[in-house]
Design a protein around this motif. Structure first.
Motif, PDB file in Angstrom:
ATOM      1  N   SER A 170       0.443  -0.991   0.426  1.00 36.51           N
ATOM      2  CA  SER A 170      -0.033   0.334  -0.086  1.00 36.51           C
ATOM      3  C   SER A 170       0.814   0.950   0.010  1.00 36.51           C
ATOM      4  O   SER A 170       1.831   0.922   0.798  1.00 36.51           O
ATOM      5  CB  SER A 170      -0.796   0.445   0.839  1.00 36.51           C
ATOM      6  N   GLY A 171       0.033   2.277  -0.781  1.00 39.02           N
ATOM      7  CA  GLY A 171       0.990   3.551  -0.820  1.00 39.02           C
ATOM      8  C   GLY A 171       2.117   3.605  -1.247  1.00 39.02           C
ATOM      9  O   GLY A 171       2.633   4.726  -1.556  1.00 39.02           O
ATOM     10  N   SER A 172       2.103   2.537  -2.644  1.00 36.86           N
ATOM     11  CA  SER A 172       2.935   2.839  -4.179  1.00 36.86           C
ATOM     12  C   SER A 172       2.689   4.123  -4.817  1.00 36.86           C
ATOM     13  O   SER A 172       2.921   3.727  -6.263  1.00 36.86           O
ATOM     14  CB  SER A 172       3.343   1.254  -4.392  1.00 36.86           C
ATOM     15  N   GLY A 173       1.372   4.126  -5.153  1.00 35.10           N
ATOM     16  CA  GLY A 173       0.821   4.980  -5.969  1.00 35.10           C
ATOM     17  C   GLY A 173      -0.571   3.860  -7.010  1.00 35.10           C
ATOM     18  O   GLY A 173      -0.234   4.796  -8.321  1.00 35.10           O
ATOM     19  N   LYS A 174      -0.575   3.365  -6.551  1.00 35.08           N
ATOM     20  CA  LYS A 174      -1.867   2.420  -7.107  1.00 35.08           C
ATOM     21  C   LYS A 174      -2.838   3.423  -7.434  1.00 35.08           C
ATOM     22  O   LYS A 174      -3.766   3.193  -8.711  1.00 35.08           O
ATOM     23  CB  LYS A 174      -2.276   0.804  -6.384  1.00 35.08           C
ATOM     24  N   THR A 175      -3.462   3.946  -6.565  1.00 31.43           N
ATOM     25  CA  THR A 175      -4.925   4.307  -6.590  1.00 31.43           C
ATOM     26  C   THR A 175      -4.772   5.672  -7.743  1.00 31.43           C
ATOM     27  O   THR A 175      -6.007   5.531  -8.598  1.00 31.43           O
ATOM     28  CB  THR A 175      -5.229   4.974  -5.771  1.00 31.43           C
ATOM     29  N   SER A 176      -3.834   6.236  -7.485  1.00 29.81           N
ATOM     30  CA  SER A 176      -3.159   7.767  -8.082  1.00 29.81           C
ATOM     31  C   SER A 176      -2.932   6.709  -9.901  1.00 29.81           C
ATOM     32  O   SER A 176      -3.549   7.885 -10.863  1.00 29.81           O
ATOM     33  CB  SER A 176      -2.150   8.467  -7.957  1.00 29.81           C
ATOM     34  N   VAL A 177      -1.989   5.838 -10.187  1.00 29.56           N
ATOM     35  CA  VAL A 177      -1.869   5.715 -11.313  1.00 29.56           C
ATOM     36  C   VAL A 177      -3.890   5.209 -12.436  1.00 29.56           C
ATOM     37  O   VAL A 177      -3.702   5.215 -13.114  1.00 29.56           O
ATOM     38  CB  VAL A 177      -1.007   4.871 -11.547  1.00 29.56           C
ATOM     39  N   THR A 178      -3.947   4.331 -11.051  1.00 32.81           N
ATOM     40  CA  THR A 178      -5.725   3.677 -11.836  1.00 32.81           C
ATOM     41  C   THR A 178      -6.369   4.456 -12.131  1.00 32.81           C
ATOM     42  O   THR A 178      -6.957   4.794 -13.666  1.00 32.81           O
ATOM     43  CB  THR A 178      -6.079   2.480 -11.121  1.00 32.81           C
ATOM     44  N   ILE A 179      -6.703   5.783 -11.006  1.00 34.23           N
ATOM     45  CA  ILE A 179      -7.577   6.108 -11.672  1.00 34.23           C
ATOM     46  C   ILE A 179      -7.107   7.577 -12.757  1.00 34.23           C
ATOM     47  O   ILE A 179      -8.086   7.976 -13.794  1.00 34.23           O
ATOM     48  CB  ILE A 179      -8.273   7.457 -10.720  1.00 34.23           C
ATOM     49  N   GLY A 180      -5.585   7.924 -13.247  1.00 32.68           N
ATOM     50  CA  GLY A 180      -5.414   9.157 -13.860  1.00 32.68           C
ATOM     51  C   GLY A 180      -5.545   8.279 -15.323  1.00 32.68           C
ATOM     52  O   GLY A 180      -6.229   8.567 -16.133  1.00 32.68           O
ATOM     53  N   ASP A 240      -5.237 -13.349  -7.483  1.00 32.81           N
ATOM     54  CA  ASP A 240      -5.395 -14.965  -6.851  1.00 32.81           C
ATOM     55  C   ASP A 240      -6.370 -14.404  -8.791  1.00 32.81           C
ATOM     56  O   ASP A 240      -7.128 -15.679  -9.156  1.00 32.81           O
ATOM     57  CB  ASP A 240      -7.286 -15.024  -5.845  1.00 32.81           C
ATOM     58  N   LEU A 241      -7.376 -13.050  -8.877  1.00 33.11           N
ATOM     59  CA  LEU A 241      -7.852 -13.004  -9.881  1.00 33.11           C
ATOM     60  C   LEU A 241      -6.525 -13.266 -10.827  1.00 33.11           C
ATOM     61  O   LEU A 241      -7.432 -13.605 -12.391  1.00 33.11           O
ATOM     62  CB  LEU A 241      -8.356 -11.488  -9.951  1.00 33.11           C
ATOM     63  N   ALA A 242      -5.477 -12.621 -10.749  1.00 36.03           N
ATOM     64  CA  ALA A 242      -4.196 -13.263 -12.130  1.00 36.03           C
ATOM     65  C   ALA A 242      -4.806 -14.322 -12.623  1.00 36.03           C
ATOM     66  O   ALA A 242      -4.486 -14.812 -13.526  1.00 36.03           O
ATOM     67  CB  ALA A 242      -2.878 -11.614 -11.373  1.00 36.03           C
ATOM     68  N   ALA A 243      -4.628 -14.961 -11.542  1.00 32.52           N
ATOM     69  CA  ALA A 243      -4.353 -16.588 -11.597  1.00 32.52           C
ATOM     70  C   ALA A 243      -5.342 -17.355 -12.481  1.00 32.52           C
ATOM     71  O   ALA A 243      -5.642 -18.067 -13.138  1.00 32.52           O
ATOM     72  CB  ALA A 243      -3.872 -17.202 -10.447  1.00 32.52           C
ATOM     73  N   LEU A 244      -6.972 -16.994 -11.122  1.00 33.27           N
ATOM     74  CA  LEU A 244      -8.281 -17.724 -12.301  1.00 33.27           C
ATOM     75  C   LEU A 244      -8.413 -17.010 -13.527  1.00 33.27           C
ATOM     76  O   LEU A 244      -8.830 -17.822 -14.012  1.00 33.27           O
ATOM     77  CB  LEU A 244      -8.879 -16.998 -10.695  1.00 33.27           C
ATOM     78  N   PHE A 245      -7.994 -15.573 -13.813  1.00 30.60           N
ATOM     79  CA  PHE A 245      -8.677 -15.400 -15.102  1.00 30.60           C
ATOM     80  C   PHE A 245      -7.305 -14.084 -15.955  1.00 30.60           C
ATOM     81  O   PHE A 245      -7.905 -14.936 -17.230  1.00 30.60           O
ATOM     82  CB  PHE A 245      -9.193 -14.565 -14.825  1.00 30.60           C
ATOM     83  N   ALA A 246      -6.953 -15.471 -15.687  1.00 32.84           N
ATOM     84  CA  ALA A 246      -5.650 -14.835 -16.555  1.00 32.84           C
ATOM     85  C   ALA A 246      -5.308 -13.839 -17.551  1.00 32.84           C
ATOM     86  O   ALA A 246      -4.914 -13.225 -18.203  1.00 32.84           O
ATOM     87  CB  ALA A 246      -5.616 -16.066 -18.153  1.00 32.84           C
ATOM     88  N   ILE A 247      -5.331 -12.312 -16.291  1.00 30.27           N
ATOM     89  CA  ILE A 247      -5.089 -11.325 -15.788  1.00 30.27           C
ATOM     90  C   ILE A 247      -3.850 -11.162 -16.036  1.00 30.27           C
ATOM     91  O   ILE A 247      -2.885 -10.878 -14.796  1.00 30.27           O
ATOM     92  CB  ILE A 247      -6.379 -10.659 -15.301  1.00 30.27           C
ATOM     93  N   PRO A 248      -2.936 -10.305 -16.699  1.00 30.30           N
ATOM     94  CA  PRO A 248      -1.121  -9.647 -17.104  1.00 30.30           C
ATOM     95  C   PRO A 248      -1.371  -8.884 -15.649  1.00 30.30           C
ATOM     96  O   PRO A 248      -2.798  -8.069 -15.600  1.00 30.30           O
ATOM     97  CB  PRO A 248      -1.277  -9.531 -18.046  1.00 30.30           C
ATOM     98  N   VAL A 249      -0.334  -8.261 -15.096  1.00 29.60           N
ATOM     99  CA  VAL A 249      -0.350  -7.458 -14.347  1.00 29.60           C
ATOM    100  C   VAL A 249       0.874  -5.772 -14.446  1.00 29.60           C
ATOM    101  O   VAL A 249       1.884  -6.642 -14.800  1.00 29.60           O
ATOM    102  CB  VAL A 249       0.070  -7.997 -12.567  1.00 29.60           C
ATOM    103  N   LEU A 250       0.125  -5.075 -14.201  1.00 35.44           N
ATOM    104  CA  LEU A 250       0.773  -4.688 -14.627  1.00 35.44           C
ATOM    105  C   LEU A 250       1.741  -3.611 -13.040  1.00 35.44           C
ATOM    106  O   LEU A 250       0.657  -3.169 -11.759  1.00 35.44           O
ATOM    107  CB  LEU A 250       0.352  -2.635 -15.005  1.00 35.44           C
ATOM    108  N   LEU A 251       2.582  -4.214 -12.770  1.00 39.66           N
ATOM    109  CA  LEU A 251       3.648  -3.554 -11.345  1.00 39.66           C
ATOM    110  C   LEU A 251       3.734  -1.925 -10.983  1.00 39.66           C
ATOM    111  O   LEU A 251       4.864  -1.202 -12.045  1.00 39.66           O
ATOM    112  CB  LEU A 251       4.879  -4.888 -11.261  1.00 39.66           C
ATOM    113  N   VAL A 252       3.671  -1.489 -10.146  1.00 33.04           N
ATOM    114  CA  VAL A 252       3.881   0.219 -10.039  1.00 33.04           C
ATOM    115  C   VAL A 252       4.783   0.266  -8.998  1.00 33.04           C
ATOM    116  O   VAL A 252       4.383  -1.080  -7.933  1.00 33.04           O
ATOM    117  CB  VAL A 252       2.111   0.878  -9.205  1.00 33.04           C
ATOM    118  N   LEU A 253       6.058   0.822  -9.585  1.00 29.45           N
ATOM    119  CA  LEU A 253       6.925   0.525  -8.337  1.00 29.45           C
ATOM    120  C   LEU A 253       7.677   1.951  -7.753  1.00 29.45           C
ATOM    121  O   LEU A 253       7.185   2.631  -8.702  1.00 29.45           O
ATOM    122  CB  LEU A 253       8.336  -0.114  -9.325  1.00 29.45           C
TER     123      LEU A 253
END
Length: 437
Positions: free
Chosen positions: A13-23, A109-122
């Motif tokens: 948490s606090g990595s900036g996921k929400t700001s990146v997602t909303i933007g 879990d969702l990434a594995a169950l539905f084969a959804i790729p992940v964009l990693l915010v660092l």
């Protein structure tokens, strides 16, 4: 066209996921992409930001609380008229609880169950090449979770960006953009997390700033291409919470805002009518309704106004004489006899239940809950198990003498004890229901 999907994840948490997602949501919407937002886990605040960014309702998908069949159903509904689903992870990508395989509550879990790729915010503040070691760990931790690439956040300079990017590219992962450190992109927070979208005085302007930053910093075409076509197994709404009535009086204002979007949507899909009213405006629940639901929110910030709202309180008392009333979390506090605010001032509440709550004597309660209902209530049938969540700092300082609503256990099934209260046609607890177990 088959909708595409991508998960926005991070180490913490606090990595900036929400700001990146909303933007990203607003940036894609500007381009004419039919984009929809999803939040993993039980966080009911971020879907409100997603809704403002896109103009379409948000959604929670929680792999612990929701059976995989319900996950498929809800995700399919959200994607039914979309080109792109952007799914924001809660906490760190792999953070969840022990339990059944792929039912930990983690976004992975969702990434594995539905084969959804992940964009990693660092968040690369305070590091450079070490970011590649973190990305390498994420890429190899679970072979069922695939990384689409990385976004660097809070980059300090061009040299800083180059050091991080070169190191991550060297391990075979693409960097799809970098966002410079900018305090103007930070969302405001308070005691239960982010301030809600409806309370931010310039929310649209702030989301536009985030979208401007993402358009300038990230490769939107590559991110869209990195999202995979979403192909879901058939699902079912059988384990969604049923509507508690045909016409539901719903308390709705700045004091009462916490209700999961999927719950209200499902109620409406089965023909229930939602009739909002405002306790803060001293409105009583409409008499033409057959049940009243008082959701969570921030009643402790408005305790004085609620205590003085005689028309609301008297109207709720009359309503409860003949029809069910249910309160969740903040609603449960207002159904009690008294509420002590942060300054230690005690305010009389509706008295439909006999407990007293306090926000002055704070104790954080946070986690998944399994509630076994001890009697019929708007939340469900006697003996039914409902999965949900608690997140509150207020606590009961006088338990009163009402019968308990449920017995609860934590997410692992460890018994906690009795929860909430019920008297006559009134019920409530700190527990937020998400789905039937």
């Amino acid at each position: 066209m088959t909708p595409r999907a991508i998960i926005i994840g991070a180490p913490r948490s606090g990595s900036g996921k929400t700001s990146v997602t909303i933007g990203l949501l607003r940036a894609f919407a500007r381009r004419g992409v039919k984009v929809r937002g999803v939040k993993t886990g039980p966080d009911y605040i971020d879907p409100g930001f997603h809704e403002v960014a896109t103009g379409h309702r948000g959604l929670n998908l929680d792999s612990w609380a929701m059976h995989p069949s319900l996950l498929c159903h809800l995700a399919g509904e959200q994607a039914s008229d979309a080109d792109l689903l952007i799914i924001e992870s809660a906490m760190g990508l792999f953070d969840g609880i022990r339990g059944e395989p792929k039912r930990s509550g983690a976004a992975s879990d969702l990434a594995a169950l539905f084969a959804i790729p992940v964009l990693l915010v660092l968040d690369v503040s305070g590091q450079s090449q070490t970011a590649a070691a973190i990305a390498h760990g994420f890429a190899h931790y679970d072979p069922q979770v695939k990384l689409a690439g990385c976004v660097l956040n809070r980059v300090g300079s061009e040299r800083h960006r180059t050091l991080c990017t070169d190191a991550i590219n060297h391990i075979g992962l693409p960097v799809l953009g970098s966002v410079l450190r900018d305090p103007n992109l930070v969302l405001p927070e308070r005691h239960l997390g982010l301030v809600q979208a409806s309370e931010h005085p310039e929310m649209n302007a702030h989301i536009d700033r985030l979208a401007d930053a993402m358009e300038a910093s990230l490769d939107l075409e590559e991110i869209f291409s990195a999202a995979s076509p979403l192909r879901l197994p058939s699902g079912s709404a059988d384990q969604a919470l049923p509507p508690p009535g045909q016409r539901i009086a719903l308390a709705q204002d700045a004091a009462f805002t916490f209700l999961y979007p999927h719950v209200v949507h499902h109620w409406r899909s089965l023909g229930a009518e939602i009739v909002p009213f405002s306790p803060l405006a001293n409105e009583a629940p409409p008499q033409g309704c057959d049940v009243c639901w008082v959701p969570g929110g921030y009643p402790e910030l408005h305790a004085g106004r609620l205590a003085a709202a005689e028309n609301f309180k008297n109207g709720l008392l009359r309503f409860a004489e003949t029809r069910p009333v249910h309160g969740e979390c903040g609603g449960y506090m207002v159904l009690g006899a008294a509420l002590e605010d942060a300054e230690g001032v005690t305010h009389p509440m509706t008295g439909l239940l006999s407990h007293h709550t306090s926000f002055a004597h704070r104790k954080m309660n946070l986690g998944y809950r399994q509630a076994t209902l001890l009697a019929e209530s708007p939340l469900g049938r006697k003996g039914q198990v409902v999965r949900g969540h608690e997140f509150h700092y207020a606590r009961v300082i006088h338990p009163g003498n009402d019968e308990p609503l449920a017995t609860i256990a934590d997410g692992l099934g460890k018994p906690i004890g009795f929860s909430g209260g019920r008297r006559g046609m009134v019920s409530g607890s700190f527990f937020h229901g998400i789905a039937i177990a």
